[in-house]
Design a protein around this motif. Sequence first.
Motif, PDB file in Angstrom:
ATOM      1  N   GLN A 173     -10.648   2.061  -5.927  1.00  0.00           N
ATOM      2  CA  GLN A 173      -9.657   3.352  -6.367  1.00  0.00           C
ATOM      3  C   GLN A 173     -10.495   4.675  -6.655  1.00  0.00           C
ATOM      4  OE1 GLN A 173      -6.444   3.370  -7.021  1.00  0.00           O
ATOM      5  NE2 GLN A 173      -5.745   1.400  -7.226  1.00  0.00           N
ATOM      6  N   VAL A 208      -0.060  -0.657  -4.781  1.00  0.00           N
ATOM      7  CA  VAL A 208      -1.378  -0.290  -5.026  1.00  0.00           C
ATOM      8  C   VAL A 208      -1.306   1.287  -4.418  1.00  0.00           C
ATOM      9  CG1 VAL A 208      -3.776  -0.372  -3.852  1.00  0.00           C
ATOM     10  CG2 VAL A 208      -2.492  -2.345  -4.078  1.00  0.00           C
ATOM     11  N   GLY A 209      -1.680   2.103  -5.261  1.00  0.00           N
ATOM     12  CA  GLY A 209      -1.681   3.658  -5.069  1.00  0.00           C
ATOM     13  C   GLY A 209      -2.817   3.868  -4.176  1.00  0.00           C
ATOM     14  N   ARG A 248       1.130   1.297  -9.212  1.00  0.00           N
ATOM     15  CA  ARG A 248       0.664   0.222  -9.859  1.00  0.00           C
ATOM     16  C   ARG A 248       1.543  -0.399 -10.908  1.00  0.00           C
ATOM     17  NH1 ARG A 248      -4.765   1.549 -13.254  1.00  0.00           N
ATOM     18  NH2 ARG A 248      -4.643   3.370 -11.422  1.00  0.00           N
ATOM     19  N   ASN A 296      -7.239  -6.841  -0.636  1.00  0.00           N
ATOM     20  CA  ASN A 296      -6.052  -6.167  -0.797  1.00  0.00           C
ATOM     21  C   ASN A 296      -6.326  -5.309  -2.188  1.00  0.00           C
ATOM     22  OD1 ASN A 296      -3.755  -4.881   0.002  1.00  0.00           O
ATOM     23  ND2 ASN A 296      -2.365  -6.205  -0.939  1.00  0.00           N
ATOM     24  N   ASP A 311       0.939  -1.088   0.160  1.00  0.00           N
ATOM     25  CA  ASP A 311       0.069   0.117  -0.163  1.00  0.00           C
ATOM     26  C   ASP A 311       0.882   1.387  -0.102  1.00  0.00           C
ATOM     27  OD1 ASP A 311      -2.364  -1.423   0.085  1.00  0.00           O
ATOM     28  OD2 ASP A 311      -2.702  -1.360   2.167  1.00  0.00           O
ATOM     29  N   PRO A 354      -8.302  -1.670  -3.111  1.00  0.00           N
ATOM     30  CA  PRO A 354      -8.949  -0.702  -2.694  1.00  0.00           C
ATOM     31  C   PRO A 354     -10.108  -0.059  -3.743  1.00  0.00           C
ATOM     32  CG  PRO A 354      -7.051   0.251  -3.463  1.00  0.00           C
ATOM     33  CD  PRO A 354      -6.988  -1.144  -3.431  1.00  0.00           C
TER      34      PRO A 354
END
Lengths: 309, 429, 161
Positions: C43, A161-162, A156, C39, A143, C41
């Motif tokens: 976005q 995960v941005g 990405r 895992n 993260d 989000p």
Amino acid sequence: ETLRLGDFQSISHIVSVEGTTKWMAAVEEATGGEITFEHFPSQQAAKSKAQLDAVNNGILDAALLGTPYHADVLPLNSVVALPGFYGSAEQGTKALQAMLKDGPLREEILETGVTPIFGFVLPPYQVLAKARLGMPADWDAQDIRTSGSTQAMTARALGGVGISIPGPEVYTAVERGRLDAVLFPLASVPGYKLNEVVSHISTNGSFGGYSFVMVIRSDLFDGLSAETQADLIRLGDESAMHVAQAQDASVSTLIAEWKAAGIDTYMFSDEELAAVTGSLGAVSADWVERIANEKAQAVLDTYQTLTSN
Amino acid sequence: MLTFFTILIVLALLMAFRVPIAFAMGIAGTLGLAAQLGVRPALAVLERTFFDTSASFILVAIPLFILMAELLTAGDVTRRAIVACQSWIGHIKGGLAIATVAASVILAALVGSSTASTAAMAASAFPEMRAHKYSDRLSTAVVSVGGTLAVVVPPSIVLVVYGVLTETSIGKLFIAGIIPGLLTASGLALVIKIIAHTTDQAPKGDPFVLKKAVKDSRHVIPMVLLMLAVIGAIYGGIASPSEAAALGVMGSLLIVLLQGTLSFVQFNKSVSGAIRATVMIVAIVGCSAIFSNYLAFTRITHRMLEFVATTDMSRETIMAIIILVLLIMGMFMDQLAILSLAMPLAFPTAMALGYDAVWFGIVVTKTVEIGLLTPPLGLNAYVASAQTRVPLGTIFRGILPFLGMEVIVLLVLLFFPQITLFLPELMTR
Amino acid sequence: MLEKVLTKVEDALHLAGCLSLVAVAGLINADILLRMLANRPVQIQFELTELYLMPALATLSLSRVFRDGGHLALEFTPERLPGLIGGLISKLRLLLPAAFFAAVTVMSGKFAYDAISHGDVEYGVIDWPLGWAYAVIPLGCGVLVLRLLHDALLKSDLAET
Ligand code: NA
Ligand code: NA
């Protein structure tokens, strides 16, 4: 003439101390008081995103723009945000200054009714984390706090995960493990005290950039004498180089301090750098496609050339 | 200078004639900008002020914490929790008000926004105090003053913003806020005790019955669980403080659904109430942004603080002036607006005089927090009035004795920096 | 008649504001849950909340809140002063804010219109059209102007009885 100059940075930030404030003082001195400034730092006159509009509307006469705040009207200027290009503030600033003198970046700014005087960049973004991130496998499912779309793409592209989190909340988010890593300009790390909550900081990565451009309303600038115009630009060029070098020096000092405090400040190995840079190529390709501007590819090529020496 | 006083008079007149505070600040600010910059730039400021003020993720905590409070109140959870506290200490004079302060401290550990905290307590503790014949004046004052604890006790939006503006450790600021927060709470309880014994505003409650107290205590369980869940989410790395507010809403909804104490109509009313309070707060924040913008262009604060920085007065005098200026700004402006306007000059001044950055942060926070309680712009009193429909005048009168206590606490913090710095220094050792 | 239509519009906008708040709570929780379980989000959550839902929930109900007396004012002076001046004041109390919000509506409306016609976007996970995000401000403020004018000009006979 007294110019109202808007600025979203605080006067204690290095960009203000070594850049904006220095330039204003130099201009006031060189023009013998013909040009003076009323400085409105810390978004006092207008919010970060409203600085450009404020100059256009006559609320301000000049402003230090953070170009990412104006990506909607300055899409080509967001080329500087792409990862994998400049390696120091000095290198990035030279490239930006060249592109602001002539070409699509300059034209795009002129079209909004303001004239660019000088521009400079922050040192390249590095990764700060609670573990050493190197080869792409290390980045998997991490993260990562990113700001803006280009950085989200960067995370990405590396397999992470941005995550968007407001600046003031980053500290607690890292401290409490909500974030595994942060992409951040090292000069701003002390401001957010991130060195208190991470254990590993990269020093030779290039996870994107950030550019500032000092602008003056065009009708006002065009009305100045040729001599004054030349003074503003000459002193701007000097300030740009100065603030770039000062930032690079400050980053070196910071790295030494963090090292002494027991933080792992690390260099990517050639192998890691090659692997990471390989993954990041996708971000530039996406940028060209995303902003859908016929000059995008040419701008990217010029930027590539200017930052590859 | 003449324009500036004219604008202040316009503002005062508008407010005296019952123009809503937000609208009055917007009108006065726009007139000021027009006088200062010209009509066209003044109008241009209106283009995006409201969007820029409201389009902020940090602000999301305000409607969410208010909604959480509304749900807990509509679903009878907070009232039952206060009933539980009351069956332990309600029999003493002022006991219910002191129980409210205790609840405010716990809520402050969850919430970083003082208006949200005030809204929650006004919705739950106020009806309870009214039912027990406490005066409106005392009960609304207690929820307004209790609400300010939220910005001193961590987490705190104000401390975060101070930390970012002045590059001071947010971690240390948070730790440093704990003792001043508890000190404020104790001061509050003391004032309540004095009022309870000298007036008939806070009568004795029902007599103490151990069995009933023990039995009623089960009502606290849902609220404690919710707090554990929200704090756990923040400290366990599941959510950021703003996101935790959304978790709190979901948790409250679960509790009231499980209890079967919330109808669909009440749910609608809760959401509607949260929107009502949020719209009012954001209108004030947005319009005070226009007014602050005007103040920035007059350079008044700049000149005042610059004068302080260049004079040869003693450092204590200068600090006193800084605090006074902040207090005066607090009468008219939002806390965050004050920080962004004053810190660029006040902070370097304080540092140059050799004061501690963390200590100064707590003192500044405490000072701007007092501004939440003073007219004309006293946001906590406004929120309490919106929630309880008690007139503002009554609330401000009730706050008066507590204001005395706030000033004493501020003086104690000013004269004994160790109180603030003890915990953070312990932490770094 | 006019009163009825205005009230309907206010209620509709208020409902939209309420739904925005429910959406914010739902989206953030979905984001947290998906992050924990998969895992992954949501976005779009951050930008959707910040750019669209927050301005909507903060401004669409401006007029409805005013109708309910929710915008706080100081209440030190008597509600209605006697005589001609008193009548004038009670009109100005509504007309001055009406002028102010009319200015806000025109300026922010022009701003939104320019952004829409210029196709300004915020580049994010998807390209967010900014103009439509800006548009809620003139909408909320515009209805408030109508409400203020309505109360000042059409409700006057009510106030005098
Ligand atoms: Na708090
Ligand atoms: Na105040």
